[in-house]
Write a protein that holds these residues in place. Structure first.
Motif, PDB file in Angstrom:
ATOM      1  N   ILE A  40      11.841  -8.047  -2.767  1.00  0.00           N
ATOM      2  CA  ILE A  40      12.406  -7.316  -1.608  1.00  0.00           C
ATOM      3  C   ILE A  40      11.297  -7.291  -0.541  1.00  0.00           C
ATOM      4  CG2 ILE A  40      13.906  -5.877  -3.366  1.00  0.00           C
ATOM      5  CD1 ILE A  40      11.480  -3.951  -3.174  1.00  0.00           C
ATOM      6  N   THR A  41      11.732  -6.894   0.694  1.00  0.00           N
ATOM      7  CA  THR A  41      10.831  -6.623   1.781  1.00  0.00           C
ATOM      8  C   THR A  41      10.730  -5.383   1.783  1.00  0.00           C
ATOM      9  OG1 THR A  41      11.288  -8.740   2.651  1.00  0.00           O
ATOM     10  CG2 THR A  41      10.157  -7.178   4.144  1.00  0.00           C
ATOM     11  N   VAL A  42       9.397  -4.649   1.862  1.00  0.00           N
ATOM     12  CA  VAL A  42       9.366  -2.886   1.999  1.00  0.00           C
ATOM     13  C   VAL A  42       8.155  -2.526   2.874  1.00  0.00           C
ATOM     14  CG1 VAL A  42      10.569  -2.388  -0.093  1.00  0.00           C
ATOM     15  CG2 VAL A  42       7.906  -2.817  -0.390  1.00  0.00           C
ATOM     16  N   ARG A  43       8.315  -1.725   3.540  1.00  0.00           N
ATOM     17  CA  ARG A  43       7.099  -1.274   4.161  1.00  0.00           C
ATOM     18  C   ARG A  43       6.285  -0.299   3.329  1.00  0.00           C
ATOM     19  NH1 ARG A  43       9.787   1.424   7.413  1.00  0.00           N
ATOM     20  NH2 ARG A  43       9.239   3.719   6.526  1.00  0.00           N
ATOM     21  N   ILE A  44       5.074  -0.552   3.366  1.00  0.00           N
ATOM     22  CA  ILE A  44       3.972   0.343   2.363  1.00  0.00           C
ATOM     23  C   ILE A  44       2.846   0.958   3.197  1.00  0.00           C
ATOM     24  CG2 ILE A  44       2.437   0.140   0.306  1.00  0.00           C
ATOM     25  CD1 ILE A  44       4.075  -2.094  -0.680  1.00  0.00           C
ATOM     26  N   ARG A  45       2.615   2.180   2.768  1.00  0.00           N
ATOM     27  CA  ARG A  45       1.389   3.011   3.658  1.00  0.00           C
ATOM     28  C   ARG A  45       0.205   2.398   2.870  1.00  0.00           C
ATOM     29  NH1 ARG A  45       1.796   8.064   6.028  1.00  0.00           N
ATOM     30  NH2 ARG A  45       3.347   6.764   7.073  1.00  0.00           N
ATOM     31  N   CYS A  46      -0.742   1.927   3.536  1.00  0.00           N
ATOM     32  CA  CYS A  46      -2.036   1.357   3.046  1.00  0.00           C
ATOM     33  C   CYS A  46      -3.006   2.517   2.964  1.00  0.00           C
ATOM     34  CB  CYS A  46      -2.511   0.364   3.817  1.00  0.00           C
ATOM     35  SG  CYS A  46      -1.629  -1.303   4.114  1.00  0.00           S
ATOM     36  N   LYS A  47      -4.095   2.281   2.121  1.00  0.00           N
ATOM     37  CA  LYS A  47      -5.375   3.081   2.014  1.00  0.00           C
ATOM     38  C   LYS A  47      -5.537   3.546   3.305  1.00  0.00           C
ATOM     39  CE  LYS A  47      -9.337   3.806  -0.522  1.00  0.00           C
ATOM     40  NZ  LYS A  47     -10.606   3.295  -1.321  1.00  0.00           N
ATOM     41  N   SER A  48      -5.837   2.834   4.391  1.00  0.00           N
ATOM     42  CA  SER A  48      -6.163   3.095   5.585  1.00  0.00           C
ATOM     43  C   SER A  48      -5.310   4.184   6.393  1.00  0.00           C
ATOM     44  CB  SER A  48      -6.242   1.897   6.461  1.00  0.00           C
ATOM     45  OG  SER A  48      -5.093   1.420   6.711  1.00  0.00           O
ATOM     46  N   GLY A  49      -3.844   4.335   5.931  1.00  0.00           N
ATOM     47  CA  GLY A  49      -3.247   5.097   6.516  1.00  0.00           C
ATOM     48  C   GLY A  49      -2.066   4.372   7.446  1.00  0.00           C
ATOM     49  N   ALA A  50      -2.262   3.108   7.657  1.00  0.00           N
ATOM     50  CA  ALA A  50      -1.492   2.152   8.376  1.00  0.00           C
ATOM     51  C   ALA A  50      -0.085   1.603   7.549  1.00  0.00           C
ATOM     52  CB  ALA A  50      -2.209   0.908   8.693  1.00  0.00           C
ATOM     53  N   ASP A  51       0.878   1.578   8.066  1.00  0.00           N
ATOM     54  CA  ASP A  51       1.898   0.919   7.470  1.00  0.00           C
ATOM     55  C   ASP A  51       2.459  -0.341   7.768  1.00  0.00           C
ATOM     56  OD1 ASP A  51       2.997   3.583   6.473  1.00  0.00           O
ATOM     57  OD2 ASP A  51       4.418   3.816   8.121  1.00  0.00           O
ATOM     58  N   ARG A  52       2.266  -1.105   6.532  1.00  0.00           N
ATOM     59  CA  ARG A  52       2.343  -2.636   6.748  1.00  0.00           C
ATOM     60  C   ARG A  52       3.685  -3.183   5.861  1.00  0.00           C
ATOM     61  NH1 ARG A  52      -1.629  -5.341   9.124  1.00  0.00           N
ATOM     62  NH2 ARG A  52      -1.184  -7.356   8.207  1.00  0.00           N
ATOM     63  N   TRP A  53       4.231  -4.384   6.190  1.00  0.00           N
ATOM     64  CA  TRP A  53       5.393  -5.022   5.570  1.00  0.00           C
ATOM     65  C   TRP A  53       4.931  -5.923   4.372  1.00  0.00           C
ATOM     66  CZ3 TRP A  53      10.337  -3.378   5.910  1.00  0.00           C
ATOM     67  CH2 TRP A  53      10.571  -2.861   7.184  1.00  0.00           C
ATOM     68  N   PHE A  54       5.500  -5.794   3.507  1.00  0.00           N
ATOM     69  CA  PHE A  54       5.178  -6.646   2.133  1.00  0.00           C
ATOM     70  C   PHE A  54       6.343  -7.204   1.633  1.00  0.00           C
ATOM     71  CE2 PHE A  54       1.499  -3.962   2.323  1.00  0.00           C
ATOM     72  CZ  PHE A  54       0.460  -4.745   2.075  1.00  0.00           C
ATOM     73  N   CYS A  55       6.264  -8.360   1.006  1.00  0.00           N
ATOM     74  CA  CYS A  55       7.401  -9.262   0.271  1.00  0.00           C
ATOM     75  C   CYS A  55       6.953  -8.810  -1.237  1.00  0.00           C
ATOM     76  CB  CYS A  55       7.308 -10.537   0.537  1.00  0.00           C
ATOM     77  SG  CYS A  55       8.659 -11.258  -0.542  1.00  0.00           S
ATOM     78  N   VAL A  56       7.680  -7.967  -1.873  1.00  0.00           N
ATOM     79  CA  VAL A  56       7.340  -7.970  -3.380  1.00  0.00           C
ATOM     80  C   VAL A  56       8.247  -8.692  -4.231  1.00  0.00           C
ATOM     81  CG1 VAL A  56       7.421  -5.862  -5.194  1.00  0.00           C
ATOM     82  CG2 VAL A  56       6.654  -5.579  -2.897  1.00  0.00           C
ATOM     83  N   ARG A  57       7.778  -9.200  -5.195  1.00  0.00           N
ATOM     84  CA  ARG A  57       8.319 -10.224  -6.038  1.00  0.00           C
ATOM     85  C   ARG A  57       8.304  -9.634  -7.397  1.00  0.00           C
ATOM     86  NH1 ARG A  57       6.090 -13.604  -2.040  1.00  0.00           N
ATOM     87  NH2 ARG A  57       7.549 -14.523  -0.685  1.00  0.00           N
ATOM     88  N   SER A  58       9.191  -9.946  -8.319  1.00  0.00           N
ATOM     89  CA  SER A  58       9.106  -9.712  -9.660  1.00  0.00           C
ATOM     90  C   SER A  58       9.112 -10.844 -10.268  1.00  0.00           C
ATOM     91  CB  SER A  58      10.085  -8.515 -10.017  1.00  0.00           C
ATOM     92  OG  SER A  58      11.219  -9.209 -10.079  1.00  0.00           O
ATOM     93  N   ALA A  59       8.616 -10.782 -11.409  1.00  0.00           N
ATOM     94  CA  ALA A  59       8.693 -12.004 -12.435  1.00  0.00           C
ATOM     95  C   ALA A  59       8.750 -11.548 -13.957  1.00  0.00           C
ATOM     96  CB  ALA A  59       7.623 -12.896 -12.300  1.00  0.00           C
TER      97      ALA A  59
END
Length: 160
Positions: A40-59
């Motif tokens: 899935i592709t989601v926006r995640i709040r990083c430790k710096s406070g910035a929101d970034r897009w990530f591709c999360v893959r499961s296995a």
């Protein structure tokens, strides 16, 4: 690890907005519960406070579930800009199509009128025909100006 002791704490920090967090958590669990690899592709709040897009893959491997996170922020931003560019282009061509279609209907009407007048008596209608031809020239001139202003062509060596 002391900042994010468990999955729930991490999710609260990664998705501080309640509605997005609920959606992301549901997607996260659906991803992990699937029997095969998925993403899935989601926006995640990083430790710096910035929101970034990530591709999360499961296995899955035996009884273990794994998730990997790939930072695709720049790629997702570029995709969003392209999507917005496509939307703007579609709107532009829609407006151009509409704006050019209206004068063409006038031209078609005048040419039909001229054809009808010519069928009746050519000598008696010389003046009205000249008037209609003048109107057609005017409309076509406006169309040329409109198309030049809306869709300028690049300058070529022959135009210099």
């Amino acid at each position: 690890l002391h900042e994010v002791p468990d999955e729930t704490a991490w999710m609260r920090q990664a998705w501080p907005q309640a509605d997005y967090q609920q959606w992301a958590v549901e997607q996260w669990h659906m991803l992990l519960d699937k029997g095969d690899s998925s993403e899935i592709t989601v926006r995640i709040r990083c430790k710096s406070g910035a929101d970034r897009w990530f591709c999360v893959r499961s296995a899955h491997w035996q009884d273990y579930k794994f998730a990997t996170f790939e930072d695709i922020h720049e790629l997702e931003q570029a995709r969003q800009q392209l999507t917005e560019g496509d939307r703007l282009k579609d709107n532009l061509f829609s407006m151009l199509s509409h704006d050019l279609r209206s004068p063409f209907h006038s031209v078609l009407g005048l040419t039909h009128l001229i054809a009808t007048v010519i069928e009746t008596d050519a000598k008696a209608v010389a003046e009205p025909v000249r008037e209609y031809v003048g109107l057609i020239e005017s409309i076509v001139g406006m169309l040329c100006k409109c198309s030049t202003n809306c869709c300028p062509l690049p300058v070529t060596a022959t135009d210099r």
